[in-house]
Design an enzyme around this catalytic site. Structure first.
Site, PDB file in Angstrom:
ATOM      1  N   CYS A 129     -11.941 -56.424 -37.452  1.00 50.21           N
ATOM      2  CA  CYS A 129     -10.959 -55.556 -37.424  1.00 50.21           C
ATOM      3  C   CYS A 129     -10.944 -54.644 -36.147  1.00 50.21           C
ATOM      4  O   CYS A 129     -12.010 -54.557 -35.377  1.00 50.21           O
ATOM      5  CB  CYS A 129     -10.773 -54.549 -38.494  1.00 50.21           C
ATOM      6  SG  CYS A 129     -10.837 -55.509 -40.013  1.00 50.21           S
TER       7      CYS A 129
ATOM      8  N   ARG B 270      -7.894 -58.433 -32.249  1.00 50.49           N
ATOM      9  CA  ARG B 270      -9.187 -58.432 -32.914  1.00 50.49           C
ATOM     10  C   ARG B 270      -8.721 -58.685 -34.636  1.00 50.49           C
ATOM     11  O   ARG B 270      -9.488 -58.746 -35.368  1.00 50.49           O
ATOM     12  CB  ARG B 270      -9.748 -57.122 -33.115  1.00 50.49           C
ATOM     13  CG  ARG B 270     -10.371 -56.620 -31.830  1.00 50.49           C
ATOM     14  CD  ARG B 270     -11.097 -55.223 -32.015  1.00 50.49           C
ATOM     15  NE  ARG B 270     -12.207 -55.287 -32.930  1.00 50.49           N
ATOM     16  CZ  ARG B 270     -13.550 -55.529 -32.329  1.00 50.49           C
ATOM     17  NH1 ARG B 270     -13.767 -55.919 -31.030  1.00 50.49           N
ATOM     18  NH2 ARG B 270     -14.567 -55.565 -33.084  1.00 50.49           N
TER      19      ARG B 270
ATOM     20  N   TRP C  98      -8.311 -57.671 -39.797  1.00 53.89           N
ATOM     21  CA  TRP C  98      -8.565 -58.933 -40.176  1.00 53.89           C
ATOM     22  C   TRP C  98      -9.029 -59.247 -41.472  1.00 53.89           C
ATOM     23  O   TRP C  98     -10.262 -58.897 -41.593  1.00 53.89           O
ATOM     24  CB  TRP C  98      -9.437 -59.448 -39.092  1.00 53.89           C
ATOM     25  CG  TRP C  98      -9.961 -60.886 -39.065  1.00 53.89           C
ATOM     26  CD1 TRP C  98     -10.816 -61.522 -39.720  1.00 53.89           C
ATOM     27  CD2 TRP C  98      -9.124 -61.853 -38.575  1.00 53.89           C
ATOM     28  NE1 TRP C  98     -10.799 -62.703 -39.440  1.00 53.89           N
ATOM     29  CE2 TRP C  98      -9.889 -63.237 -38.702  1.00 53.89           C
ATOM     30  CE3 TRP C  98      -7.835 -61.933 -37.878  1.00 53.89           C
ATOM     31  CZ2 TRP C  98      -9.153 -64.295 -38.528  1.00 53.89           C
ATOM     32  CZ3 TRP C  98      -7.450 -63.183 -37.430  1.00 53.89           C
ATOM     33  CH2 TRP C  98      -8.072 -64.377 -37.701  1.00 53.89           C
TER      34      TRP C  98
ATOM     35  N   ASN D  33     -14.510 -51.153 -39.604  1.00 51.29           N
ATOM     36  CA  ASN D  33     -14.718 -52.672 -39.226  1.00 51.29           C
ATOM     37  C   ASN D  33     -16.060 -53.071 -39.507  1.00 51.29           C
ATOM     38  O   ASN D  33     -17.032 -52.342 -39.151  1.00 51.29           O
ATOM     39  CB  ASN D  33     -14.504 -52.712 -37.709  1.00 51.29           C
ATOM     40  CG  ASN D  33     -14.908 -54.035 -37.091  1.00 51.29           C
ATOM     41  OD1 ASN D  33     -14.679 -55.171 -37.904  1.00 51.29           O
ATOM     42  ND2 ASN D  33     -15.339 -54.077 -35.985  1.00 51.29           N
ATOM     43  N   GLY D  34     -16.120 -53.873 -40.319  1.00 57.18           N
ATOM     44  CA  GLY D  34     -17.370 -54.511 -40.806  1.00 57.18           C
ATOM     45  C   GLY D  34     -17.309 -55.274 -42.171  1.00 57.18           C
ATOM     46  O   GLY D  34     -16.320 -55.436 -42.811  1.00 57.18           O
TER      47      GLY D  34
ATOM     48  N   GLU E 100     -18.248 -83.363 -31.344  1.00 55.51           N
ATOM     49  CA  GLU E 100     -17.759 -82.210 -30.964  1.00 55.51           C
ATOM     50  C   GLU E 100     -17.837 -81.832 -29.442  1.00 55.51           C
ATOM     51  O   GLU E 100     -17.162 -81.377 -28.855  1.00 55.51           O
ATOM     52  CB  GLU E 100     -18.378 -81.045 -31.617  1.00 55.51           C
ATOM     53  CG  GLU E 100     -18.078 -79.641 -31.549  1.00 55.51           C
ATOM     54  CD  GLU E 100     -16.475 -79.241 -31.632  1.00 55.51           C
ATOM     55  OE1 GLU E 100     -15.922 -78.274 -31.282  1.00 55.51           O
ATOM     56  OE2 GLU E 100     -15.788 -80.194 -32.285  1.00 55.51           O
TER      57      GLU E 100
ATOM     58  N   LYS F  70     -14.731 -80.856 -27.069  1.00 61.19           N
ATOM     59  CA  LYS F  70     -14.698 -79.803 -26.196  1.00 61.19           C
ATOM     60  C   LYS F  70     -14.223 -80.395 -24.431  1.00 61.19           C
ATOM     61  O   LYS F  70     -13.459 -79.745 -23.904  1.00 61.19           O
ATOM     62  CB  LYS F  70     -15.813 -79.097 -25.959  1.00 61.19           C
ATOM     63  CG  LYS F  70     -16.163 -78.274 -27.374  1.00 61.19           C
ATOM     64  CD  LYS F  70     -15.241 -77.085 -27.867  1.00 61.19           C
ATOM     65  CE  LYS F  70     -14.027 -77.463 -28.417  1.00 61.19           C
ATOM     66  NZ  LYS F  70     -13.883 -77.639 -30.081  1.00 61.19           N
TER      67      LYS F  70
ATOM     68  N   GLU G 182     -10.935 -81.661 -24.290  1.00 61.85           N
ATOM     69  CA  GLU G 182      -9.660 -80.769 -24.569  1.00 61.85           C
ATOM     70  C   GLU G 182      -9.328 -79.844 -23.568  1.00 61.85           C
ATOM     71  O   GLU G 182      -8.196 -79.503 -23.330  1.00 61.85           O
ATOM     72  CB  GLU G 182      -9.524 -80.474 -25.962  1.00 61.85           C
ATOM     73  CG  GLU G 182     -10.656 -79.341 -26.312  1.00 61.85           C
ATOM     74  CD  GLU G 182     -10.390 -78.853 -27.690  1.00 61.85           C
ATOM     75  OE1 GLU G 182      -9.219 -78.543 -28.116  1.00 61.85           O
ATOM     76  OE2 GLU G 182     -11.346 -78.557 -28.397  1.00 61.85           O
TER      77      GLU G 182
ATOM     78  N   LYS H 255      -3.250 -73.630 -30.715  1.00 62.26           N
ATOM     79  CA  LYS H 255      -4.533 -72.940 -31.564  1.00 62.26           C
ATOM     80  C   LYS H 255      -4.552 -73.585 -32.978  1.00 62.26           C
ATOM     81  O   LYS H 255      -5.421 -73.950 -33.511  1.00 62.26           O
ATOM     82  CB  LYS H 255      -4.558 -71.563 -31.493  1.00 62.26           C
ATOM     83  CG  LYS H 255      -5.858 -70.931 -32.282  1.00 62.26           C
ATOM     84  CD  LYS H 255      -7.102 -71.423 -31.686  1.00 62.26           C
ATOM     85  CE  LYS H 255      -8.241 -71.149 -32.339  1.00 62.26           C
ATOM     86  NZ  LYS H 255      -9.465 -71.861 -31.721  1.00 62.26           N
TER      87      LYS H 255
HETATM   88  C1  AGP Z   1     -10.455 -77.810 -31.459  1.00 68.22           C
HETATM   89  O1  AGP Z   1     -10.872 -77.294 -30.554  1.00 68.22           O
HETATM   90  C2  AGP Z   1      -8.880 -77.757 -31.655  1.00 68.22           C
HETATM   91  N1  AGP Z   1      -8.520 -76.634 -31.521  1.00 68.22           N
HETATM   92  C3  AGP Z   1      -8.291 -78.528 -32.737  1.00 68.22           C
HETATM   93  O2  AGP Z   1      -9.182 -79.842 -32.823  1.00 68.22           O
HETATM   94  C4  AGP Z   1      -8.888 -77.908 -34.064  1.00 68.22           C
HETATM   95  O3  AGP Z   1     -10.109 -77.898 -34.418  1.00 68.22           O
HETATM   96  C5  AGP Z   1      -7.854 -78.503 -35.163  1.00 68.22           C
HETATM   97  O4  AGP Z   1      -6.486 -78.523 -34.887  1.00 68.22           O
HETATM   98  C6  AGP Z   1      -8.323 -77.808 -36.623  1.00 68.22           C
HETATM   99  O5  AGP Z   1      -7.685 -76.784 -36.581  1.00 68.22           O
HETATM  100  P1  AGP Z   1      -8.264 -75.945 -38.048  1.00 68.22           P
HETATM  101  O6  AGP Z   1      -9.552 -75.870 -37.989  1.00 68.22           O
HETATM  102  O7  AGP Z   1      -7.557 -74.611 -37.808  1.00 68.22           O
HETATM  103  O8  AGP Z   1      -7.559 -76.439 -39.192  1.00 68.22           O
END
Ligand code: AGP
Length: 607
Positions: free
Chosen positions: A2, A28, A75, A101-102, A479, A483, A486, A602
């Site tokens: 938070c 945050r 948060w 916060n914590g 993974e 990275k 993407e 996101k």
């Molecule tokens: C990962 O870097 C991406 N942003 C994307 O693949 C993400 O992991 C995927 O959309 C799943 O998101 P979530 O964990 O919020 O469900």
């Protein structure tokens, strides 16, 4: 994670200052907000659930009297984002207001104690025990500062706290253990906050409050003392030359890099998850007929790694499934004996929620692992655990991935203990190692950044990359590939190394970069063979190896060494970090913004 803030002005109204500062702290946490001020010996509170702008539109956060006050943007970790759980929290008498916060780990026991003493606690939060603990000490005739210091000595966990009280209406009292806390010294005001972002436009004279310190601020300055023995601490302010935008990133050029460097602290937080929920989830997994681990993207890679953890530690077979394929692949087979563990940092990914909905309709048990309390996944899960990574702003998931792995490893270890499939000695060894993981992550982020920057520069013009791993490291390879793909838009392929000779190896030509994830585990011997196969065709070998692994180091063109002794089942948490940094630096090398990769969001809330 938070954001807390406090200010005491020589003249003028504090509320508009608090409101603006909370806006700067909104990254945050943004599920509820609140302010408390003191004016003419009265405490004034405004708080509600929702984003700051929405709450301001409803309640006008600038319109509260008083030149002293505190604020909070939340948060949620304990208690869903409702008005009652929003901060500030107050005592029974309405004389003490606290923002925090914590995580207070022993809040349940303190709450029981306070309720037995007649205190009435209104929220579901851990924080609310603090104003009531202070109230209890005040009743014994202590000053606020003494009451606060005795109260915090009862707290276990992490905290940055700011307290105002009508008992001492011209001071703000703060304390810190792990969660960040800074004081800002202005011309006509003094501020306290979770980070410099909050008051940077007002002053760049900053005093960092260290762990285990308490500070009292008034409109002239501040007084620091050690919580343990009350000794006074003298510390001069430092001058900070950051822009507010820079501050939000705390000096890092991008949120992604900041979040990579935040992983050690996030992992510590994830190791403090709520016992009862972990136990409950373990019980459900233990009696499950079949277990599907359902997710998308990075979260799916955490599920792949988890399937190795559950099998190796608890002898539990689980099926990691890409959520968008769940219904097609297993839809008909799902039934009342099925358990779906859905993993989603946002808790809002449409494909994952659709899979969950299908499973629920077929009476399966749904368990949830997420980073967002109050998200849809928390509402459709029979039991859920919040992984405590704090908000992740960078589109590319980094700290939430390692926290997911850390959480899943804890679950697998509990299940192993429950099932007695692995010796107690081995479980204790692994639990000890898990406690060491945040420290090892710290070493990696502090020591390998420059090296990976050089590697990104060296391989900047490569047309395609291979990521290979065996066993649980095939999840790490997946993974690492995601990275790089993407955020640097580098065509990349990831495979379980054993599979590479069944086709993909045809792509190999001299100089083709192949990244091997190869901890010293049961797969070590065979992966050496795979490296030889690639090398024989002229590939450039980049290996993430265990320190002192001379065999693979002698075969590799470039290598990154990881400290010795990271257990196989925990290795993805650590071995993925160099791959995150490699991708980050490759994006920079290629002139792309790692925080805002094209075509991505996101949270993917459409199917
Ligand atoms: C990962 O870097 C991406 N942003 C994307 O693949 C993400 O992991 C995927 O959309 C799943 O998101 P979530 O964990 O919020 O469900």
């Amino acid at each position: 994670m938070c954001g807390i803030f406090g200010c005491i002005l020589k003249n003028g109204e504090a509320a508009p200052i608090i409101h603006a500062a909370l806006k700067r702290l909104e990254y945050r946490g943004y599920d509820s907000v609140g302010e408390a001020t003191i004016h003419e010996n009265k405490l004034f509170i405004k708080k509600d659930q929702g984003k700051i702008d929405d709450v301001h539109a409803r309640h006008n956060l600038d319109d509260i009297p008083g030149r002293i006050g505190v604020g909070h943007t939340r948060w949620a970790t304990h208690g869903a984002p409702y008005q009652t759980n929003a901060h500030p929290h107050i005592d029974c008498a309405g004389q003490v207001a606290v923002v925090h916060n914590g995580v207070i780990e022993n809040f349940a026991e303190l709450r029981r104690e306070l309720e037995e003493l007649g205190h009435v606690l209104k929220s579901k939060t851990d924080t609310e025990v603090i104003p009531h603990l202070i109230e209890d000490k005040l009743k014994k005739g202590l000053t606020i500062l003494e009451a606060l210091s005795q109260a915090i000595n009862r707290l276990e966990g992490s905290y940055a706290i700011a307290v105002v009280s009508v008992r001492e209406p011209n001071k703000i009292f703060c304390a810190r253990k792990e969660s960040p806390l800074v004081v800002g010294v202005g011309e006509d005001a003094v501020y306290c906050a979770s980070d410099i972002t909050a008051f940077l436009p007002l002053t760049n004279k900053v005093v960092v409050i260290e762990n285990g310190e308490l500070v009292a601020i008034d409109d002239k300055g501040y007084e620091i003392r050690k919580i343990a023995d009350w000794t006074p601490v003298s510390r001069e302010p430092e001058i900070i030359d950051w822009t507010p935008k820079m501050a939000e990133k705390q000096g890092y050029p991008h949120f992604m890099l900041k979040e990579i460097y935040e992983q050690p602290q996030c992992l510590r937080n994830t190791l403090r998850l709520q016992e009862p929920y972990l136990e409950l989830m373990t019980a459900f997994l233990d009696r499950a007929g079949e277990v599907f681990l359902v997710a998308c993207g990075t979260s799916y890679h955490a599920c792949v790694a988890a399937s190795y953890m559950f099998s190796k530690l608890a002898f539990l077979a689980t099926h990691p499934i890409i959520a968008s394929e769940f219904v097609e692949q297993h839809g008909k087979a799902v039934n009342i004996d099925s358990t779906v563990l859905a993993v989603s940092q946002s808790g809002e990914t449409a494909d994952t929620l659709a899979a969950v909905e299908h499973a629920r309709l077929r009476a399966a048990t749904v368990l949830g692992l997420t980073n967002v309390v109050g998200s849809t996944l928390t509402r459709v899960s029979r039991v859920y655990v919040c992984q405590q990574s704090g908000p992740e702003v960078g589109v590319a998931a980094t700290k939430t991935f390692t926290s997911q792995l850390c959480m899943l490893a804890q679950l697998a270890l509990r299940l192993a203990k429950k099932r007695g499939k692995v010796s107690h000695v081995e479980i204790e060894r692994l639990e000890e190692k898990l406690e060491q993981v945040p420290g090892i992550a710290e070493t990696i982020v502090q020591s390998q950044g420059e090296r990976l920057k050089q590697l990104a520069k060296k391989y900047r013009d490569a047309r395609c990359f291979f990521f290979l791993g065996r066993g649980i490291s095939s999840a790490t390879a997946l993974e690492g590939r995601l990275k790089l793909l993407e955020i640097a838009y580098a065509p990349s392929i990831a495979y379980a190394a054993g599979e590479s000779k069944h086709g993909p190896i045809s792509l190999i030509e001299p100089g083709f970069p192949v990244i091997f994830v190869c901890p010293k585990d049961e797969t070590h011997k065979t992966i050496v063979g795979n490296i030889m196969e690639m090398k024989a065709r002229g590939a450039s070998i980049i290996a993430i190896v265990e320190e002192g692994d001379e065999k693979i180091k002698s075969l590799a063109d470039d290598y990154i060494e990881i400290v010795k002794g990271v257990p196989e089942v925990l290795s993805p948490i650590i071995y993925v970090i160099p791959l995150q940094l490699f991708a980050y630096h490759m994006a920079i090398e290629r002139g792309y913004d790692p925080d805002m990769p094209r075509n991505l969001a996101k949270s993917v809330t459409v199917k």
